[in-house]
Design a protein around this motif. Structure first.
Motif, PDB file in Angstrom:
ATOM      1  N   GLU A 108       4.732  11.273   5.173  1.00  0.00           N
ATOM      2  CA  GLU A 108       4.446  12.707   5.176  1.00  0.00           C
ATOM      3  C   GLU A 108       4.094  13.192   6.580  1.00  0.00           C
ATOM      4  O   GLU A 108       4.550  14.248   7.028  1.00  0.00           O
ATOM      5  CB  GLU A 108       3.295  13.020   4.210  1.00  0.00           C
ATOM      6  CG  GLU A 108       3.692  12.916   2.754  1.00  0.00           C
ATOM      7  CD  GLU A 108       2.494  13.017   1.812  1.00  0.00           C
ATOM      8  OE1 GLU A 108       1.319  12.938   2.246  1.00  0.00           O
ATOM      9  OE2 GLU A 108       2.745  13.166   0.595  1.00  0.00           O
ATOM     10  N   ASN A 109       3.288  12.388   7.286  1.00  0.00           N
ATOM     11  CA  ASN A 109       2.923  12.757   8.672  1.00  0.00           C
ATOM     12  C   ASN A 109       4.153  12.804   9.568  1.00  0.00           C
ATOM     13  O   ASN A 109       4.271  13.716  10.409  1.00  0.00           O
ATOM     14  CB  ASN A 109       1.893  11.782   9.248  1.00  0.00           C
ATOM     15  CG  ASN A 109       0.526  11.934   8.611  1.00  0.00           C
ATOM     16  OD1 ASN A 109       0.204  12.977   8.040  1.00  0.00           O
ATOM     17  ND2 ASN A 109      -0.284  10.889   8.694  1.00  0.00           N
ATOM     18  N   THR A 125       3.142   6.440   2.008  1.00  0.00           N
ATOM     19  CA  THR A 125       3.438   7.843   1.703  1.00  0.00           C
ATOM     20  C   THR A 125       2.776   8.768   2.719  1.00  0.00           C
ATOM     21  O   THR A 125       3.398   9.716   3.211  1.00  0.00           O
ATOM     22  CB  THR A 125       2.980   8.190   0.272  1.00  0.00           C
ATOM     23  OG1 THR A 125       3.630   7.306  -0.634  1.00  0.00           O
ATOM     24  CG2 THR A 125       3.302   9.628  -0.087  1.00  0.00           C
ATOM     25  N   LYS A 126       1.528   8.494   3.038  1.00  0.00           N
ATOM     26  CA  LYS A 126       0.810   9.329   4.017  1.00  0.00           C
ATOM     27  C   LYS A 126       1.502   9.270   5.377  1.00  0.00           C
ATOM     28  O   LYS A 126       1.689  10.297   6.028  1.00  0.00           O
ATOM     29  CB  LYS A 126      -0.645   8.892   4.124  1.00  0.00           C
ATOM     30  CG  LYS A 126      -1.468   9.772   5.043  1.00  0.00           C
ATOM     31  CD  LYS A 126      -2.933   9.666   4.692  1.00  0.00           C
ATOM     32  CE  LYS A 126      -3.775  10.572   5.521  1.00  0.00           C
ATOM     33  NZ  LYS A 126      -3.556  11.973   5.321  1.00  0.00           N
ATOM     34  N   ASN A 127       1.887   8.090   5.825  1.00  0.00           N
ATOM     35  CA  ASN A 127       2.583   7.964   7.105  1.00  0.00           C
ATOM     36  C   ASN A 127       3.916   8.689   7.089  1.00  0.00           C
ATOM     37  O   ASN A 127       4.299   9.337   8.062  1.00  0.00           O
ATOM     38  CB  ASN A 127       2.793   6.488   7.463  1.00  0.00           C
ATOM     39  CG  ASN A 127       1.541   5.841   7.973  1.00  0.00           C
ATOM     40  OD1 ASN A 127       0.568   6.503   8.327  1.00  0.00           O
ATOM     41  ND2 ASN A 127       1.546   4.520   8.010  1.00  0.00           N
ATOM     42  N   ASN A 160       6.047  15.963   8.790  1.00  0.00           N
ATOM     43  CA  ASN A 160       5.332  17.112   9.370  1.00  0.00           C
ATOM     44  C   ASN A 160       5.580  17.214  10.867  1.00  0.00           C
ATOM     45  O   ASN A 160       5.762  18.306  11.408  1.00  0.00           O
ATOM     46  CB  ASN A 160       3.835  17.058   9.079  1.00  0.00           C
ATOM     47  CG  ASN A 160       3.531  17.426   7.644  1.00  0.00           C
ATOM     48  OD1 ASN A 160       4.230  18.222   7.032  1.00  0.00           O
ATOM     49  ND2 ASN A 160       2.472  16.846   7.110  1.00  0.00           N
ATOM     50  N   ASP A 175       0.842  -1.191   0.000  1.00  0.00           N
ATOM     51  CA  ASP A 175       0.000   0.000   0.000  1.00  0.00           C
ATOM     52  C   ASP A 175       0.885   1.251   0.000  1.00  0.00           C
ATOM     53  O   ASP A 175       1.179   1.825   1.049  1.00  0.00           O
ATOM     54  CB  ASP A 175      -0.926  -0.025   1.220  1.00  0.00           C
ATOM     55  CG  ASP A 175      -1.979   1.059   1.189  1.00  0.00           C
ATOM     56  OD1 ASP A 175      -1.861   1.992   0.365  1.00  0.00           O
ATOM     57  OD2 ASP A 175      -2.916   0.966   2.006  1.00  0.00           O
ATOM     58  N   SER A 176       1.275   1.683  -1.182  1.00  0.00           N
ATOM     59  CA  SER A 176       2.157   2.843  -1.319  1.00  0.00           C
ATOM     60  C   SER A 176       1.506   4.119  -0.807  1.00  0.00           C
ATOM     61  O   SER A 176       2.182   4.980  -0.235  1.00  0.00           O
ATOM     62  CB  SER A 176       2.568   3.035  -2.778  1.00  0.00           C
ATOM     63  OG  SER A 176       3.287   1.932  -3.227  1.00  0.00           O
ATOM     64  N   SER A 177       0.219   4.271  -0.998  1.00  0.00           N
ATOM     65  CA  SER A 177      -0.487   5.470  -0.527  1.00  0.00           C
ATOM     66  C   SER A 177      -0.424   5.563   0.995  1.00  0.00           C
ATOM     67  O   SER A 177      -0.161   6.633   1.554  1.00  0.00           O
ATOM     68  CB  SER A 177      -1.945   5.453  -0.975  1.00  0.00           C
ATOM     69  OG  SER A 177      -2.015   5.489  -2.368  1.00  0.00           O
ATOM     70  N   HIS A 178      -0.657   4.450   1.665  1.00  0.00           N
ATOM     71  CA  HIS A 178      -0.594   4.399   3.129  1.00  0.00           C
ATOM     72  C   HIS A 178       0.820   4.742   3.609  1.00  0.00           C
ATOM     73  O   HIS A 178       0.999   5.547   4.526  1.00  0.00           O
ATOM     74  CB  HIS A 178      -1.020   3.009   3.614  1.00  0.00           C
ATOM     75  CG  HIS A 178      -0.972   2.834   5.085  1.00  0.00           C
ATOM     76  ND1 HIS A 178      -1.964   3.299   5.910  1.00  0.00           N
ATOM     77  CD2 HIS A 178      -0.047   2.256   5.879  1.00  0.00           C
ATOM     78  CE1 HIS A 178      -1.655   3.013   7.160  1.00  0.00           C
ATOM     79  NE2 HIS A 178      -0.496   2.383   7.171  1.00  0.00           N
TER      80      HIS A 178
END
Length: 189
Positions: free
Chosen positions: A181-182, A177-179, A185, A172-175
């Motif tokens: 990015e978080n 990437t989101k983690n 941040n 799950d590349s989207s998952h």
């Protein structure tokens, strides 16, 4: 590759093949009739040495098949022809383990204490196949032997790997990437 054989493979670099793990591979071949091991070794001297060592362990050297360097697309495709990936130790497969799982190729690994000897186990845990992780060499051999002799169990694992492609966070590349990015941040703030 022989069609009616169990094809064990290892596409790790040949310098990761220690006498310790090679001996385990030969023990596995002794116990699984008509099995072969297909390994990535593109150096002739290394091929000759491995054949000699197989013969010293009373294994027909022709049961070792050698894979040479390929482009990435062909390499991924050839992985699909094997039945079981036998990992090296103490330096496990890293990208190769991920590639194997991605094409539905079960990995048997021996976990160690260092980062380098825990990568394949981490990948297997992510796809919920921790039953393929051995803590002792004897267990590593037994898992590989059982899978080589039990085609139904091997197929069950392959089926789990197919469903993992849709269900596991490993793919799950989207998952991811989101983690990531978080995390970035949080570090910035």
């Amino acid at each position: 590759l022989p069609e009616k054989s169990i094809v064990y493979c290892c596409f790790n670099n040949h310098y990761k093949i220690t006498p310790y793990i090679f001996n385990a591979w030969m023990n596995i071949l002794k116990k699984v009739d008509k099995s072969i091991i297909w390994i990535y070794v593109d150096k002739k001297y290394a091929q000759e040495n491995l054949k000699k060592e197989a013969k010293n362990r009373e294994i027909d050297p022709n049961r070792i098949k050698f894979a040479e360097k390929e482009n990435i697309e062909d390499h991924i495709e050839r992985m699909k022809l094997a039945d079981i990936f036998l990992d090296t130790w103490p330096y496990n497969a890293h990208t190769t383990a991920s590639d194997a799982i991605r094409v539905g190729l079960p990995i048997v690994t021996l976990i160690g204490n260092s980062f380098a000897s825990r990568v394949a186990a981490s990948i297997l845990n992510t796809v919920k196949l921790n039953n393929l992780i051995a803590k002792k060499l004897e267990d590593y051999e037994n898992i590989a032997i059982e899978l080589g002799k039990n085609k139904e169990k091997l197929q069950d694992i392959r089926d789990k790997l197919k469903s993992a492609e849709n269900d596991s966070i490993l793919f799950d590349s989207s998952h991811f990437t989101k983690n990531l990015e978080n995390l970035f941040n949080e570090l910035i703030l």
